[in-house]
Design an enzyme around this catalytic site. Sequence first.
Site, PDB file in Angstrom:
ATOM      1  N   GLY A 254       0.832  -1.200   0.000  1.00 21.85           N
ATOM      2  CA  GLY A 254       0.000   0.000   0.000  1.00 21.85           C
ATOM      3  C   GLY A 254       0.862   1.243   0.000  1.00 21.85           C
ATOM      4  O   GLY A 254       2.040   1.210  -0.379  1.00 21.85           O
ATOM      5  N   SER A 255       0.272   2.318   0.445  1.00 15.86           N
ATOM      6  CA  SER A 255       0.944   3.614   0.402  1.00 15.86           C
ATOM      7  C   SER A 255       2.081   3.684   1.430  1.00 15.86           C
ATOM      8  O   SER A 255       2.133   2.867   2.365  1.00 15.86           O
ATOM      9  CB  SER A 255      -0.075   4.698   0.727  1.00 15.86           C
ATOM     10  OG  SER A 255      -0.639   4.407   1.989  1.00 15.86           O
ATOM     11  N   GLY A 259       2.767   1.991   5.308  1.00 13.34           N
ATOM     12  CA  GLY A 259       4.016   1.384   5.779  1.00 13.34           C
ATOM     13  C   GLY A 259       4.435   1.923   7.139  1.00 13.34           C
ATOM     14  O   GLY A 259       4.876   1.160   8.005  1.00 13.34           O
ATOM     15  N   GLU A 276       5.783  -3.460   0.964  1.00 17.86           N
ATOM     16  CA  GLU A 276       5.830  -3.132  -0.475  1.00 17.86           C
ATOM     17  C   GLU A 276       5.004  -1.876  -0.656  1.00 17.86           C
ATOM     18  O   GLU A 276       3.782  -1.936  -0.786  1.00 17.86           O
ATOM     19  CB  GLU A 276       5.236  -4.289  -1.303  1.00 17.86           C
ATOM     20  CG  GLU A 276       6.032  -5.576  -1.241  1.00 17.86           C
ATOM     21  CD  GLU A 276       7.278  -5.567  -2.121  1.00 17.86           C
ATOM     22  OE1 GLU A 276       7.572  -4.542  -2.774  1.00 17.86           O
ATOM     23  OE2 GLU A 276       7.972  -6.603  -2.148  1.00 17.86           O
ATOM     24  N   CYS A 310       2.235   0.633  -8.643  1.00 23.12           N
ATOM     25  CA  CYS A 310       3.310   1.137  -7.792  1.00 23.12           C
ATOM     26  C   CYS A 310       4.515   1.481  -8.657  1.00 23.12           C
ATOM     27  O   CYS A 310       5.308   2.350  -8.315  1.00 23.12           O
ATOM     28  CB  CYS A 310       3.683   0.106  -6.738  1.00 23.12           C
ATOM     29  SG  CYS A 310       4.055  -1.511  -7.411  1.00 23.12           S
TER      30      CYS A 310
HETATM   31  P1  NAD Z   1      -3.641   1.980   0.776  1.00 20.59           P
HETATM   32  O1  NAD Z   1      -2.404   2.263   1.541  1.00 20.59           O
HETATM   33  O2  NAD Z   1      -4.734   2.975   0.797  1.00 20.59           O
HETATM   34  O3  NAD Z   1      -4.276   0.595   1.257  1.00 20.59           O
HETATM   35  C1  NAD Z   1      -3.572  -0.625   1.179  1.00 20.59           C
HETATM   36  C2  NAD Z   1      -4.177  -1.614   2.163  1.00 20.59           C
HETATM   37  O4  NAD Z   1      -3.915  -1.169   3.494  1.00 20.59           O
HETATM   38  C3  NAD Z   1      -5.697  -1.746   2.067  1.00 20.59           C
HETATM   39  O5  NAD Z   1      -6.051  -3.098   2.268  1.00 20.59           O
HETATM   40  C4  NAD Z   1      -6.176  -0.879   3.216  1.00 20.59           C
HETATM   41  O6  NAD Z   1      -7.466  -1.231   3.684  1.00 20.59           O
HETATM   42  C5  NAD Z   1      -5.112  -1.194   4.252  1.00 20.59           C
HETATM   43  N1  NAD Z   1      -5.002  -0.211   5.340  1.00 20.59           N
HETATM   44  C6  NAD Z   1      -5.180   1.126   5.282  1.00 20.59           C
HETATM   45  N2  NAD Z   1      -4.980   1.674   6.510  1.00 20.59           N
HETATM   46  C7  NAD Z   1      -4.654   0.657   7.334  1.00 20.59           C
HETATM   47  C8  NAD Z   1      -4.323   0.577   8.721  1.00 20.59           C
HETATM   48  N3  NAD Z   1      -4.316   1.654   9.497  1.00 20.59           N
HETATM   49  N4  NAD Z   1      -4.026  -0.620   9.247  1.00 20.59           N
HETATM   50  C9  NAD Z   1      -4.013  -1.731   8.476  1.00 20.59           C
HETATM   51  N5  NAD Z   1      -4.354  -1.723   7.156  1.00 20.59           N
HETATM   52  C10 NAD Z   1      -4.656  -0.536   6.593  1.00 20.59           C
HETATM   53  O7  NAD Z   1      -3.180   1.699  -0.735  1.00 20.59           O
HETATM   54  P2  NAD Z   1      -4.091   1.519  -2.026  1.00 20.59           P
HETATM   55  O8  NAD Z   1      -4.671   2.835  -2.415  1.00 20.59           O
HETATM   56  O9  NAD Z   1      -4.983   0.351  -1.892  1.00 20.59           O
HETATM   57  O10 NAD Z   1      -2.976   1.077  -3.100  1.00 20.59           O
HETATM   58  C11 NAD Z   1      -2.144   1.993  -3.732  1.00 20.59           C
HETATM   59  C12 NAD Z   1      -0.803   2.122  -3.039  1.00 20.59           C
HETATM   60  O11 NAD Z   1      -0.180   0.848  -2.914  1.00 20.59           O
HETATM   61  C13 NAD Z   1       0.164   2.966  -3.810  1.00 20.59           C
HETATM   62  O12 NAD Z   1       0.907   3.744  -2.916  1.00 20.59           O
HETATM   63  C14 NAD Z   1       1.037   1.940  -4.511  1.00 20.59           C
HETATM   64  O13 NAD Z   1       2.288   2.422  -4.908  1.00 20.59           O
HETATM   65  C15 NAD Z   1       1.143   0.893  -3.440  1.00 20.59           C
HETATM   66  N6  NAD Z   1       1.500  -0.401  -3.996  1.00 20.59           N
HETATM   67  C16 NAD Z   1       2.775  -0.865  -3.786  1.00 20.59           C
HETATM   68  C17 NAD Z   1       3.176  -2.070  -4.354  1.00 20.59           C
HETATM   69  C18 NAD Z   1       4.574  -2.571  -4.203  1.00 20.59           C
HETATM   70  O14 NAD Z   1       4.801  -3.750  -4.466  1.00 20.59           O
HETATM   71  N7  NAD Z   1       5.535  -1.754  -3.779  1.00 20.59           N
HETATM   72  C19 NAD Z   1       2.267  -2.836  -5.091  1.00 20.59           C
HETATM   73  C20 NAD Z   1       0.973  -2.351  -5.249  1.00 20.59           C
HETATM   74  C21 NAD Z   1       0.605  -1.132  -4.696  1.00 20.59           C
END
Ligand code: NAD
Length: 521
Positions: A254-255, A259, A276, A310
């Site tokens: 995720g974002s 992380g 990631e 990403c």
């Molecule tokens: P996001 O960070 O909004 O959400 C990702 C996941 O985290 C979701 O399942 C969300 O419900 C969960 N989440 C959010 N807050 C949380 C918390 N406080 N505790 C636990 N879980 C929580 O990301 P998104 O909008 O779904 O995806 C896009 C982002 O993901 C972009 O930043 C992209 O670059 C990144 N991404 C990275 C990779 C990689 O391999 N580096 C791959 C795919 C996406």
Amino acid sequence: MGVKVATNREAQVREIVGAFDLSPASTVSGVAYGGAFAANPGGAMLDTFDPFTGEVLVHVRTASEQDVARAVADAEKAFVRWRTVPAPQRGEIVRRLGDGFRRRKEDLARLISLENGKILSEARGEVQEVIDICDLAVGQSRQLFGKEIASERRDHRLIEQWHPLGVVGIISAFNFPVAVPGWGWALALVCGDTIVWKPSSLTPLISIAAQKIFHDVTAGTDAEGVFSLVIGRGAAVGETLLADERVPLIQATGSCALGERVSAAVSKRSAKAILELGGNNAVVVLADADLSLAVRAVVFGAVGTAGQRCTSTRRLILQKPIAERFLERLTAAYQTVRIGDPLDAHTLMGPLISSDAVNDYREGLVEMQKQGGQVIYGGKVLDRKGGYFVEPTIVKSTVGMPIVREEVFAPILHVFAVDTIEEAIDLNNSVPQGLSSGLFTTSLTSAERWLSATGSDCGIANVNVGTSGAEIGGAFGGEKATGGGRQAGSDAWKGYMRRQTCTINYGSDLPLAQGVSFPVD
Ligand code: NAD
């Protein structure tokens, strides 16, 4: 939003969700453990939308805190059994899972295209990635090897071995709803772990369909119950999973903000994390590059998946002698990109995932222009029957603009012009994220400079290949704010096991290491 869905779209939606025994606008369970879906999960209701029309697809009943606790308890119970199954037999189950995804490839790809909005070709590629990681994991199941290290002590053997770790919590993003969690579960399973999966609440239907494949393949086998699913919001279900002491490893995609949250939560309880996170990826085009190659790579990287990878190309660094010529070719190529229904074979760019994502695009562009950026292509939100459509956009930016350091998750490309490769490398490395990067050149010297220790600082550094589209086999992941995690190949399997160093004495003396003497009778 709110526009009536065309009748043919209704039929299409019925057919696509029907392939997984679901009906449009029905209420479905978003929780599974012990090899079956929970009949009545206790969490809030969540709607999932068709990004092409803005219409609701299904209503999902999410996990309560108790459901998460139950899912982890069941995964823990399954782990006690699963870790004793010989690794190659675990690999055999993963082989069958790969076959399960092979059989359902088209159905699942259509569902991904429907709920996530990526074009069908990319959705098929995403399912193929699951199949590929399963193939890799099957072979890996016979290669979970340790090392023997020369011992300094006579008649002693020093070895390193690997054991299953436990319950792995997989938190996944919307943009790769099956492939990236697959990188985790395929390896985790052969390593002897079990899974509790919290997918994005923007793509619940896809995870329910994948869970059905898991159940179909594993029913009645040693692997029954190794996958649990807990759908729900990050702040509720995600946080509950992060805090659970029984989960020794969290794989989070995720974002960068996610992380930070995951790092804080798992370090508090001394658990591990594979992170990631976001990217802010650049392509550098030098004056000696094959420009046709570079144009195609940049268009795929910046516009493909509507800029929601990403690894999407977010920054383009051009060497001055070719900068204007390259931009002319690039904008001409942008004009040929067909925007529309992701399920239509002629479409190259589908909608964004949500109305919030459209707002982020709009606000991002306003901010970029405030900071001195100049839109040279696109820049508009498109009015398409309630769907979340925007134009792919190119912005001439300046190095000092603070927003260039952020990942705006939309098809917006910043362009810069530089004099030298040194300047290009500095610019590539100047952002907080460190995921992917690509240099286009025909000079061996420049290519090697880019790949050297003083070159790109990203986890992925390519030559004459864009930033997007990594293959299974190589370790995938990034440095700095991208989190440092590695998945999908190389020795990524080690992240899912616990390492043990063992010293065996087959002599009759007890010599101490470092020559320490401690005489006792
Ligand atoms: P996001 O960070 O909004 O959400 C990702 C996941 O985290 C979701 O399942 C969300 O419900 C969960 N989440 C959010 N807050 C949380 C918390 N406080 N505790 C636990 N879980 C929580 O990301 P998104 O909008 O779904 O995806 C896009 C982002 O993901 C972009 O930043 C992209 O670059 C990144 N991404 C990275 C990779 C990689 O391999 N580096 C791959 C795919 C996406």
